[in-house]
Design a protein around this motif. Sequence first.
Motif, PDB file in Angstrom:
ATOM      1  N   VAL A 101       0.792  -1.248  -0.096  1.00 14.93           N
ATOM      2  CA  VAL A 101      -0.106  -0.001   0.006  1.00 14.93           C
ATOM      3  C   VAL A 101       0.813   1.367  -0.064  1.00 14.93           C
ATOM      4  O   VAL A 101       0.459   2.298  -0.600  1.00 14.93           O
ATOM      5  N   LYS A 102       2.015   1.239   0.751  1.00  8.14           N
ATOM      6  CA  LYS A 102       2.884   2.323   0.628  1.00  8.14           C
ATOM      7  C   LYS A 102       3.420   2.671  -0.879  1.00  8.14           C
ATOM      8  O   LYS A 102       3.481   3.711  -1.368  1.00  8.14           O
ATOM      9  N   GLU A 103       3.545   1.384  -1.611  1.00  6.90           N
ATOM     10  CA  GLU A 103       4.395   1.477  -2.932  1.00  6.90           C
ATOM     11  C   GLU A 103       3.404   2.051  -3.725  1.00  6.90           C
ATOM     12  O   GLU A 103       3.220   2.936  -4.618  1.00  6.90           O
ATOM     13  N   PHE A 104       1.820   1.469  -3.560  1.00  3.59           N
ATOM     14  CA  PHE A 104       0.711   1.730  -4.318  1.00  3.59           C
ATOM     15  C   PHE A 104       0.526   3.256  -4.431  1.00  3.59           C
ATOM     16  O   PHE A 104       0.209   4.031  -5.246  1.00  3.59           O
ATOM     17  N   SER A 105       0.262   3.935  -3.066  1.00  6.54           N
ATOM     18  CA  SER A 105       0.191   5.354  -3.070  1.00  6.54           C
ATOM     19  C   SER A 105       1.376   6.199  -3.044  1.00  6.54           C
ATOM     20  O   SER A 105       1.203   7.530  -3.180  1.00  6.54           O
ATOM     21  N   ASN A 106       2.647   5.765  -3.219  1.00  4.91           N
ATOM     22  CA  ASN A 106       3.715   6.393  -2.880  1.00  4.91           C
ATOM     23  C   ASN A 106       3.590   7.394  -1.684  1.00  4.91           C
ATOM     24  O   ASN A 106       4.164   8.570  -1.839  1.00  4.91           O
ATOM     25  N   TRP A 107       3.221   6.735  -0.755  1.00  3.26           N
ATOM     26  CA  TRP A 107       3.066   7.569   0.582  1.00  3.26           C
ATOM     27  C   TRP A 107       3.517   6.740   1.682  1.00  3.26           C
ATOM     28  O   TRP A 107       3.498   5.464   1.665  1.00  3.26           O
ATOM     29  N   PRO A 108       4.660   7.028   2.481  1.00  2.00           N
ATOM     30  CA  PRO A 108       5.463   6.252   3.282  1.00  2.00           C
ATOM     31  C   PRO A 108       4.877   5.845   4.647  1.00  2.00           C
ATOM     32  O   PRO A 108       5.364   4.881   5.194  1.00  2.00           O
ATOM     33  N   THR A 109       3.634   6.198   4.779  1.00  2.00           N
ATOM     34  CA  THR A 109       3.196   5.994   6.152  1.00  2.00           C
ATOM     35  C   THR A 109       1.705   5.300   6.244  1.00  2.00           C
ATOM     36  O   THR A 109       1.120   5.576   5.163  1.00  2.00           O
ATOM     37  N   ILE A 110       1.547   4.821   7.473  1.00  4.14           N
ATOM     38  CA  ILE A 110       0.239   4.117   7.594  1.00  4.14           C
ATOM     39  C   ILE A 110      -0.204   4.905   8.788  1.00  4.14           C
ATOM     40  O   ILE A 110       0.457   5.234   9.723  1.00  4.14           O
ATOM     41  N   PRO A 111      -1.367   5.251   8.951  1.00  8.69           N
ATOM     42  CA  PRO A 111      -2.689   5.012   8.099  1.00  8.69           C
ATOM     43  C   PRO A 111      -2.712   5.716   6.807  1.00  8.69           C
ATOM     44  O   PRO A 111      -2.173   6.550   6.611  1.00  8.69           O
TER      45      PRO A 111
END
Length: 156
Positions: A101-111
């Motif tokens: 999901v981090k790679e999919f969104s190119n966003w390094p954090t959760i949530p």
Amino acid sequence: MNNLIRSTARCLRAGAAVYLPGRADGHASFSSARLLCAAAGVQKDLGEMVKKDKVVVFIKGTPAQPMCGFSNAVVQILRMHGVDDYAAYNVLDDQDLRQGVKEFSNWPTIPQVYFNGEFVGGCDILLQMHQNGDLVDELKKLGIHSALLNAEKESK
């Protein structure tokens, strides 16, 4: 590193390696099996997952029992707005999902929060939208009436 090795092995078993000819140094190379696997399998699954419901969140834990403060904040903000019907995926249950999901969104954090298949952001973005009123407008676009509007009417 172990996750990379497991992902690579899983992708190679699935035939995910692709030959990339023509490097400048004359050597042949193979693209990253991890990236190809993500692109071929996990990324496709994630694309379907985020479109499945109007509101989708990837959190640590569950809405009933968030396992980090930021995930809890996302759950509480949605709860304040009366958003109870949403898909929540616990990334602690699946490390491939967590990384994917981090790679999919190119966003390094959760949530991570998605509206109608579109990446909105993380806890900080959702909190900012809540504070400036944009979240009410975005929910309205989804056909979701924010419970905060009802509370505002009742207080007048």
